[in-house]
Every structure is written in C-alpha cells, then in structure tokens.
Scaffold this motif. Structure first.
Motif, mmCIF file in Angstrom:
data_model
loop_
_atom_site.group_PDB
_atom_site.id
_atom_site.type_symbol
_atom_site.label_atom_id
_atom_site.label_comp_id
_atom_site.label_asym_id
_atom_site.label_seq_id
_atom_site.Cartn_x
_atom_site.Cartn_y
_atom_site.Cartn_z
ATOM 1 N N LYS A 8 0.623 -1.281 0.045
ATOM 2 C CA LYS A 8 0.054 -0.229 0.169
ATOM 3 C C LYS A 8 0.714 1.283 0.021
ATOM 4 C CE LYS A 8 -3.442 -0.212 2.872
ATOM 5 N NZ LYS A 8 -4.458 -0.681 4.081
ATOM 6 N N GLU A 9 1.922 1.172 0.661
ATOM 7 C CA GLU A 9 2.948 2.314 0.687
ATOM 8 C C GLU A 9 3.461 2.532 -0.528
ATOM 9 O OE1 GLU A 9 4.301 5.942 1.836
ATOM 10 O OE2 GLU A 9 2.877 4.678 2.976
ATOM 11 N N ARG A 12 0.848 4.107 -2.783
ATOM 12 C CA ARG A 12 0.578 5.454 -2.458
ATOM 13 C C ARG A 12 1.763 6.319 -2.746
ATOM 14 N NH1 ARG A 12 -1.998 7.002 2.705
ATOM 15 N NH2 ARG A 12 -1.428 5.034 3.207
ATOM 16 N N LYS A 13 3.118 6.063 -2.840
ATOM 17 C CA LYS A 13 4.131 6.783 -3.260
ATOM 18 C C LYS A 13 4.076 7.168 -4.633
ATOM 19 C CE LYS A 13 9.130 6.904 -3.481
ATOM 20 N NZ LYS A 13 10.654 6.295 -3.044
ATOM 21 N N TYR A 15 1.378 6.702 -6.510
ATOM 22 C CA TYR A 15 0.253 7.815 -7.317
ATOM 23 C C TYR A 15 0.442 9.026 -6.762
ATOM 24 C CZ TYR A 15 -2.022 3.929 -9.661
ATOM 25 O OH TYR A 15 -2.296 2.928 -10.650
ATOM 26 N N SER A 16 1.085 9.328 -5.540
ATOM 27 C CA SER A 16 1.704 10.701 -5.349
ATOM 28 C C SER A 16 2.189 11.376 -6.152
ATOM 29 C CB SER A 16 2.319 10.721 -4.028
ATOM 30 O OG SER A 16 1.296 10.332 -2.863
ATOM 31 N N ASP A 107 -9.932 8.763 -1.436
ATOM 32 C CA ASP A 107 -8.596 8.428 -2.017
ATOM 33 C C ASP A 107 -7.882 8.238 -0.831
ATOM 34 O OD1 ASP A 107 -7.754 8.393 -5.345
ATOM 35 O OD2 ASP A 107 -6.196 8.518 -3.670
ATOM 36 N N THR A 109 -4.457 8.552 -1.215
ATOM 37 C CA THR A 109 -3.236 9.631 -1.576
ATOM 38 C C THR A 109 -3.562 11.058 -1.343
ATOM 39 O OG1 THR A 109 -2.505 7.920 -3.162
ATOM 40 C CG2 THR A 109 -1.563 10.104 -3.242
ATOM 41 N N GLU A 110 -2.937 11.576 -0.385
ATOM 42 C CA GLU A 110 -3.175 13.324 -0.101
ATOM 43 C C GLU A 110 -2.720 14.062 -1.424
ATOM 44 O OE1 GLU A 110 -1.567 16.394 3.004
ATOM 45 O OE2 GLU A 110 -0.371 14.615 3.007
ATOM 46 N N GLN A 132 -9.824 11.907 2.293
ATOM 47 C CA GLN A 132 -8.620 10.957 2.390
ATOM 48 C C GLN A 132 -8.993 9.757 3.254
ATOM 49 O OE1 GLN A 132 -4.952 12.926 3.421
ATOM 50 N NE2 GLN A 132 -3.741 11.030 2.860
#
Length: 280
Positions: A8-9, A12-13, A15-16, A107, A109-110, A132
């Motif tokens: 997941k991390e 997240r990275k 898609y950020s 979502d 992702t911030e 979020q």
C-alpha cells in the motif's frame, strides 16, 4: 512487497508522483494508460470525453473502464467513488445526480485529494466532497450511498474481500455498485507477479476473474453481472523489462488473459435471516 502495508505504501508513493504530473506525462508511466510504452496509446483506458460532466483537468488517464456509464445513477442520489483520483468520475457522477444529489470521492493519496479539491473549487461545485481514507475502511457512515463506483482501484488493494465488505456496509439497502477493474484468467509469470512496477500498474495485484465474482457473491450482493469486458494486451516493450524473448513467447502462448471488466451488483433491500428468503 512482503507485507500488505508495504504494498500500500508503494502504491501511495507512486500515485502521489502521478498526481503531480500532467496527463501527457502520466501516459508514459507504468501506472498510466500508456503503461511505459510510446507505441500503444491508452492500453487500459476508455474514452470519457463524450460523457456529460467530463472535465479534462480531472482525467489522469488511470482508469480501465467507464463505471459511471453502467451505474444507473439518478437525480438526487448519493454516490461514492472509491479511488477518486483527481475527481474525474466524481464530476461525471455529479452531473447525473444534479444539485439535489451528493458525491463523495475517497482516495488514500493526499496529493490526489488536494488535486481533486482544487478542481472542485475551481468548478464551484458545492455538492461534491473529497475525503482522504483507505477504502478498506471507507470514511463514510453505514447505509449512506445509493450508488458506489470505482475505476481500476480494487486490484491495487491487498484485501479485496475487506473492500467488498465495506462497500456492502456503506450502501443503502437496495443500493448498487458499478466497478471497473482488472482481473486474470490463468497465471502471470512470476517475474511479472513479483514486480513492484507491475503491481502499481494495475496488473500484478489482479486476482482471478472467477475469484473476483465469488467475492461479490460471498459478500451477499445480488444480481451480479459483467456489463463490459475487454482484453488488455501488454506491449512487448513493457514485457521485455521483465521477461526474456523466449519467456515473452511462452507467456503469449500460455492462454493467460488480462481483462478489464465492469461489474454491476446490488445490495438487497432487506437483510434476511430466514433460510431461503434471499433467493426470492
């Protein structure tokens, strides 16, 4: 990618990073519709541009279908988009629910949430809200939504069963979902299955089509049906990053298929405890 949290991390990275790119740059990335190739354009995405409510600035080319096309959304509905990105499906759903409806975008992702909120503010929409959160724990109350949509997101989530349980929870009795996602028929080569880039690119995290449909059934949804299906072909220039020429030939001749499907299913109007009542 040893644990669910690590997967997941990693997503997240990636898609950020995508959230900070324009669509043209994204189409050349492994998570984008061009998926690392300059020879094939939009190998996963469908064309949104003719749909009412489409906003080019919210379209990052990350989807694999048109879930809103089959969602049967009505004026006044409450809609939740899981994995809402920059807001593309949210804004299309908003055009369908009208001023009396409400659309939530979720979502984890911030950077995506920030981009979606900026788009909504620029458009002056008052009845859309971006939150979020993890779609394994949807930050919305029970029995909230008439309709849930999602576009090429569940394949990125390790605990797909947990997501379907959450979808059931937040849907109103009698509500339904329309989800576009990637599924498999047959086995991927281990070198692709284990590649982080192919996981983030919506391929390695996909599960078997039959298993996917069984998850929907075991989570008490009714009348599940595939509304649209298309085969996804991974270009050779992507495959060659992971496989030798002989392995590519073997993969192509293996019978394994990668498919985009759009699935529709309903939550019963009433939960029932009497044996046999749910078959009526």
């Amino acid at each position: 990618m040893e644990t669910q949290e690590q997967m997941k991390e990693m997503v997240r990275k990636k898609y950020s990073e995508i959230a900070l790119q324009d669509k043209e740059t994204n189409e050349a990335s492994c998570c984008g519709s061009g998926c690392c190739t300059t020879e094939v354009y939009n190998i996963m995405t469908d064309d949104y541009t003719n749909l009412q409510g489409y906003r080019a600035e919210a379209d990052l080319g990350l989807g694999c279908g048109l879930p809103t096309q089959f969602a049967l959304t009505k004026k006044g509905d409450v809609v939740i988009d899981l994995g809402s990105g920059a807001g593309n499906d949210v804004f299309i759903a908003r055009s369908e629910v009208g001023e009396t409806g409400k659309v939530f975008g979720i979502d984890f992702t911030e950077a995506m949430i920030d981009k979606a909120r900026a788009n909504a503010e620029k458009l002056g929409f008052q009845n859309v809200e971006f939150r979020q959160g993890d779609i394994e724990k949807i930050p919305v109350n029970t029995d909230t939504a008439d309709v849930i949509v999602s576009n090429c997101v569940l394949n990125l989530v390790p605990n797909k069963d947990g997501v379907f349980k959450e979808i059931y929870r937040v849907l109103k009795p009698g509500g339904h979902f329309s989800i576009s996602d990637i599924v498999l028929v047959g086995a991927l080569p281990s070198k692709i299955k284990e590649a982080a880039e192919m996981y983030a690119g919506c391929v390695a995290g996909a599960i078997q089509k039959q298993t996917y449909m069984e998850l929907i059934e075991t989570n008490r949804f009714r009348n599940a049906a595939i509304q649209k299906e298309k085969r996804i072909t991974i270009p050779d220039d992507i495959l060659s990053s992971y496989l030798t020429e002989s392995e590519i030939r073997e993969f192509k001749n293996s019978g394994t298929g990668i498919f985009s499907i759009t699935v529709f299913a309903e939550k019963a109007k009433e939960d029932c405890c009497v044996p046999g009542c749910c078959s009526n």
